[in-house]
Design a protein around this motif. Sequence first.
Motif, PDB file in Angstrom:
ATOM      1  N   HIS A 251       0.835  -1.198   0.000  1.00 21.82           N
ATOM      2  CA  HIS A 251       0.000   0.000   0.000  1.00 21.82           C
ATOM      3  C   HIS A 251       0.872   1.250   0.000  1.00 21.82           C
ATOM      4  CE1 HIS A 251      -3.630   2.388   0.732  1.00 21.82           C
ATOM      5  NE2 HIS A 251      -2.935   3.064   1.652  1.00 21.82           N
ATOM      6  N   GLN A 252       1.944   1.232   0.792  1.00 26.59           N
ATOM      7  CA  GLN A 252       2.864   2.361   0.831  1.00 26.59           C
ATOM      8  C   GLN A 252       3.647   2.480  -0.472  1.00 26.59           C
ATOM      9  OE1 GLN A 252       4.863   1.071   4.429  1.00 26.59           O
ATOM     10  NE2 GLN A 252       3.993   2.802   5.592  1.00 26.59           N
ATOM     11  N   VAL A 253       3.984   1.336  -1.077  1.00 25.35           N
ATOM     12  CA  VAL A 253       4.650   1.353  -2.381  1.00 25.35           C
ATOM     13  C   VAL A 253       3.759   2.045  -3.400  1.00 25.35           C
ATOM     14  CG1 VAL A 253       5.374  -0.089  -4.331  1.00 25.35           C
ATOM     15  CG2 VAL A 253       6.123  -0.657  -2.020  1.00 25.35           C
ATOM     16  N   LEU A 254       2.472   1.672  -3.434  1.00 22.19           N
ATOM     17  CA  LEU A 254       1.533   2.311  -4.368  1.00 22.19           C
ATOM     18  C   LEU A 254       1.448   3.812  -4.108  1.00 22.19           C
ATOM     19  CD1 LEU A 254      -1.572  -0.064  -4.684  1.00 22.19           C
ATOM     20  CD2 LEU A 254       0.180   0.432  -6.398  1.00 22.19           C
ATOM     21  N   THR A 255       1.444   4.183  -2.839  1.00 18.47           N
ATOM     22  CA  THR A 255       1.330   5.596  -2.477  1.00 18.47           C
ATOM     23  C   THR A 255       2.520   6.390  -2.998  1.00 18.47           C
ATOM     24  OG1 THR A 255       0.066   5.018  -0.490  1.00 18.47           O
ATOM     25  CG2 THR A 255       1.071   7.211  -0.566  1.00 18.47           C
ATOM     26  N   LEU A 256       3.722   5.910  -2.712  1.00 17.73           N
ATOM     27  CA  LEU A 256       4.922   6.621  -3.173  1.00 17.73           C
ATOM     28  C   LEU A 256       5.045   6.540  -4.701  1.00 17.73           C
ATOM     29  CD1 LEU A 256       7.392   8.243  -2.502  1.00 17.73           C
ATOM     30  CD2 LEU A 256       8.644   6.108  -2.071  1.00 17.73           C
ATOM     31  N   ALA A 257       4.721   5.395  -5.260  1.00 17.31           N
ATOM     32  CA  ALA A 257       4.819   5.225  -6.719  1.00 17.31           C
ATOM     33  C   ALA A 257       3.863   6.163  -7.457  1.00 17.31           C
ATOM     34  CB  ALA A 257       4.515   3.778  -7.096  1.00 17.31           C
ATOM     35  N   THR A 266      11.119   9.013 -17.414  1.00 15.36           N
ATOM     36  CA  THR A 266      11.923   7.847 -17.764  1.00 15.36           C
ATOM     37  C   THR A 266      12.084   6.919 -16.564  1.00 15.36           C
ATOM     38  OG1 THR A 266      14.050   8.833 -17.161  1.00 15.36           O
ATOM     39  CG2 THR A 266      13.206   9.302 -19.383  1.00 15.36           C
ATOM     40  N   ASP A 267      12.383   5.668 -16.847  1.00 18.56           N
ATOM     41  CA  ASP A 267      12.611   4.713 -15.765  1.00 18.56           C
ATOM     42  C   ASP A 267      13.777   5.153 -14.889  1.00 18.56           C
ATOM     43  OD1 ASP A 267      10.557   3.221 -16.774  1.00 18.56           O
ATOM     44  OD2 ASP A 267      11.822   1.696 -17.717  1.00 18.56           O
ATOM     45  N   GLU A 268      14.817   5.705 -15.513  1.00 17.05           N
ATOM     46  CA  GLU A 268      15.985   6.161 -14.774  1.00 17.05           C
ATOM     47  C   GLU A 268      15.623   7.276 -13.799  1.00 17.05           C
ATOM     48  OE1 GLU A 268      20.439   8.098 -15.613  1.00 17.05           O
ATOM     49  OE2 GLU A 268      19.066   7.666 -17.281  1.00 17.05           O
ATOM     50  N   ASP A 269      14.872   8.258 -14.279  1.00 20.78           N
ATOM     51  CA  ASP A 269      14.481   9.370 -13.414  1.00 20.78           C
ATOM     52  C   ASP A 269      13.542   8.906 -12.307  1.00 20.78           C
ATOM     53  OD1 ASP A 269      15.899  11.606 -14.305  1.00 20.78           O
ATOM     54  OD2 ASP A 269      14.542  11.924 -15.985  1.00 20.78           O
ATOM     55  N   ARG A 270      12.640   8.006 -12.626  1.00 17.28           N
ATOM     56  CA  ARG A 270      11.709   7.531 -11.606  1.00 17.28           C
ATOM     57  C   ARG A 270      12.448   6.850 -10.461  1.00 17.28           C
ATOM     58  NH1 ARG A 270       6.961   5.413 -15.763  1.00 17.28           N
ATOM     59  NH2 ARG A 270       5.891   7.439 -15.922  1.00 17.28           N
ATOM     60  N   ALA A 271      13.458   6.060 -10.778  1.00 17.38           N
ATOM     61  CA  ALA A 271      14.237   5.391  -9.724  1.00 17.38           C
ATOM     62  C   ALA A 271      15.016   6.413  -8.888  1.00 17.38           C
ATOM     63  CB  ALA A 271      15.184   4.370 -10.354  1.00 17.38           C
ATOM     64  N   LEU A 272      15.568   7.442  -9.541  1.00 11.78           N
ATOM     65  CA  LEU A 272      16.286   8.494  -8.820  1.00 11.78           C
ATOM     66  C   LEU A 272      15.330   9.305  -7.941  1.00 11.78           C
ATOM     67  CD1 LEU A 272      18.777   9.738 -11.563  1.00 11.78           C
ATOM     68  CD2 LEU A 272      19.413   9.016  -9.240  1.00 11.78           C
ATOM     69  N   ILE A 273      14.154   9.636  -8.479  1.00 16.04           N
ATOM     70  CA  ILE A 273      13.174  10.423  -7.715  1.00 16.04           C
ATOM     71  C   ILE A 273      12.687   9.627  -6.504  1.00 16.04           C
ATOM     72  CG2 ILE A 273      10.833  11.368  -7.795  1.00 16.04           C
ATOM     73  CD1 ILE A 273      11.430  12.165 -10.732  1.00 16.04           C
ATOM     74  N   ALA A 274      12.427   8.328  -6.706  1.00 17.05           N
ATOM     75  CA  ALA A 274      12.017   7.488  -5.574  1.00 17.05           C
ATOM     76  C   ALA A 274      13.104   7.500  -4.507  1.00 17.05           C
ATOM     77  CB  ALA A 274      11.751   6.064  -6.056  1.00 17.05           C
ATOM     78  N   GLY A 275      14.359   7.469  -4.919  1.00 20.88           N
ATOM     79  CA  GLY A 275      15.472   7.529  -3.967  1.00 20.88           C
ATOM     80  C   GLY A 275      15.506   8.851  -3.221  1.00 20.88           C
ATOM     81  N   VAL A 276      15.238   9.967  -3.914  1.00 22.70           N
ATOM     82  CA  VAL A 276      15.198  11.279  -3.271  1.00 22.70           C
ATOM     83  C   VAL A 276      14.104  11.305  -2.201  1.00 22.70           C
ATOM     84  CG1 VAL A 276      14.652  13.725  -3.607  1.00 22.70           C
ATOM     85  CG2 VAL A 276      16.153  12.541  -5.231  1.00 22.70           C
ATOM     86  N   SER A 334       6.168   0.579 -13.997  1.00 27.94           N
ATOM     87  CA  SER A 334       7.484   1.219 -14.011  1.00 27.94           C
ATOM     88  C   SER A 334       7.708   2.001 -12.719  1.00 27.94           C
ATOM     89  CB  SER A 334       7.601   2.158 -15.219  1.00 27.94           C
ATOM     90  OG  SER A 334       8.747   2.985 -15.118  1.00 27.94           O
ATOM     91  N   SER A 335       6.725   2.777 -12.290  1.00 23.72           N
ATOM     92  CA  SER A 335       6.872   3.567 -11.064  1.00 23.72           C
ATOM     93  C   SER A 335       6.849   2.684  -9.830  1.00 23.72           C
ATOM     94  CB  SER A 335       5.747   4.611 -10.985  1.00 23.72           C
ATOM     95  OG  SER A 335       5.878   5.565 -12.007  1.00 23.72           O
ATOM     96  N   ILE A 336       6.066   1.614  -9.884  1.00 27.70           N
ATOM     97  CA  ILE A 336       6.024   0.685  -8.755  1.00 27.70           C
ATOM     98  C   ILE A 336       7.393   0.027  -8.558  1.00 27.70           C
ATOM     99  CG2 ILE A 336       5.049  -1.501  -7.949  1.00 27.70           C
ATOM    100  CD1 ILE A 336       2.398  -0.646  -9.283  1.00 27.70           C
ATOM    101  N   MET A 337       7.979  -0.435  -9.650  1.00 32.11           N
ATOM    102  CA  MET A 337       9.283  -1.089  -9.555  1.00 32.11           C
ATOM    103  C   MET A 337      10.376  -0.089  -9.183  1.00 32.11           C
ATOM    104  SD  MET A 337       8.492  -4.161  -9.907  1.00 32.11           S
ATOM    105  CE  MET A 337      10.118  -4.925  -9.935  1.00 32.11           C
ATOM    106  N   ALA A 338      10.250   1.161  -9.651  1.00 29.02           N
ATOM    107  CA  ALA A 338      11.224   2.191  -9.281  1.00 29.02           C
ATOM    108  C   ALA A 338      11.179   2.459  -7.784  1.00 29.02           C
ATOM    109  CB  ALA A 338      10.940   3.482 -10.051  1.00 29.02           C
ATOM    110  N   THR A 339       9.996   2.328  -7.189  1.00 27.24           N
ATOM    111  CA  THR A 339       9.847   2.541  -5.756  1.00 27.24           C
ATOM    112  C   THR A 339      10.405   1.359  -4.972  1.00 27.24           C
ATOM    113  OG1 THR A 339       7.870   3.886  -6.172  1.00 27.24           O
ATOM    114  CG2 THR A 339       8.158   3.032  -3.941  1.00 27.24           C
ATOM    115  N   ILE A 340      10.224   0.169  -5.520  1.00 28.95           N
ATOM    116  CA  ILE A 340      10.757  -1.024  -4.851  1.00 28.95           C
ATOM    117  C   ILE A 340      12.277  -1.097  -5.003  1.00 28.95           C
ATOM    118  CG2 ILE A 340      10.747  -3.553  -4.852  1.00 28.95           C
ATOM    119  CD1 ILE A 340       7.820  -3.427  -5.747  1.00 28.95           C
ATOM    120  N   TYR A 341      12.753  -0.711  -6.191  1.00 29.55           N
ATOM    121  CA  TYR A 341      14.192  -0.724  -6.476  1.00 29.55           C
ATOM    122  C   TYR A 341      14.665   0.696  -6.803  1.00 29.55           C
ATOM    123  CZ  TYR A 341      13.686  -5.818  -6.909  1.00 29.55           C
ATOM    124  OH  TYR A 341      13.445  -7.146  -6.666  1.00 29.55           O
TER     125      TYR A 341
END
Length: 398
Positions: A251-257, A266-276, A334-341
């Motif tokens: 549920h929290q993954v969906l929220t952040l994603a 892009t997938d690259e930016d989404r992973a970086l943004i999730a990290g931020v 893509s955003s879900i996986m960026a949040t997980i990874y």
Amino acid sequence: MAKFDWKKIREQAKTKETYQVKEKMWTNRIVKIIIITFLTIVIVGSLGSYFYINHALGPVDDKNEQTVEVTVPIGSTTDDIAAILKENALVNNQFIFEVYMKLQNVGELQAGHYEFSKAMNVDGIIAQLKAGGEPIFEDVDTTITVIEGTTLEQIGELIEEKTPYTSEEFMTLVNDETFIKGLSEKFPTLLGGLLDIEGLKYPLEGYLFPATYDYLAGMTLEDLVTQMVSTMNLEFQAIREDLDNTWLSFHQVLTLASIVEREGITDEDRALIAGVFLNRIDVGMPLQSDITVLYALGEHKELVTLEDLEVDSPYNLYMYTGLAPGPYNSPSMSSIMATIYPTYSEYYYFVADLDTQEIYYSSNIDDHNALVEQYVNPYFESDESQAESEEPVDEVTE
């Protein structure tokens, strides 16, 4: 030879003549009375009929302007329409309305959804029926495409456009506790405990997976929504083991994603943004995403103002730290996986070039403010209401 009594005979003749004259006079009087009575009846009847018909063709209540929604089905005859109007108390006399329409030779009246009032007379109603109302939706097989980042309210609008169901009916259903409990029983690992989460604006926000769905004519709204949740459940089951890579619940993954979905392309930016965002959560900094403010406001705006930042909602992550009670939209895989990874870095800030959409990252407020001044402020220099923050995350508007 018999002797006639001429005097007596003359008297008898005179008496008979007098009687005949009187009889004729009475006959004339009776005829006149009958004629006058008949004419009176005709005149009174005509006047009565005139006023009765005039009333029948007039408004039911000339002081009542409140509208009444009426649907004229496809293929309705004039008699059918008259019956519908009488049933809704919009005409005084169904039969007279039917006859009047035929005498006026109104021709074919259009099917559709109408709004009439009791203050309208028959001519006004007929004129509106000739002009046509809102078209009746024809229930046919079609497809419904829910794109990534679509909110529940936007899905409702899409369903209204594609199916016979209104957005109001959709929103009522997806907020119905009985319906959600039924879904939780079908998909316990996905939705178990969802209704126990406090502060949710819409419990199923984020759980209708973005994809293309087949809608078959006659399909119930419950079946359509269940199909969308079922697709999310299939996607969720496929990545359950991946959740071991994060401390967040799904549920929290969906929220952040759902925030990452609207901030990155892009997938690259989404992973970086999730990290931020995760870096900010770790040190207790608010996420400060404009997407969260707009969702809390319930509106789309080109620019978030200082006043907007004050909206008191747990979904406003300028005001509150951590994550919101639930998702803001239906995020992509893509955003879900960026949040997980996520891509971990030293960054706590990012900003997008509003022209190229390229995203720039920084680890301190001074560098970030310089990037905002370079890539964002030139677009809003003339707007005195531009929102400024001591620690702005980004200035990218939706």
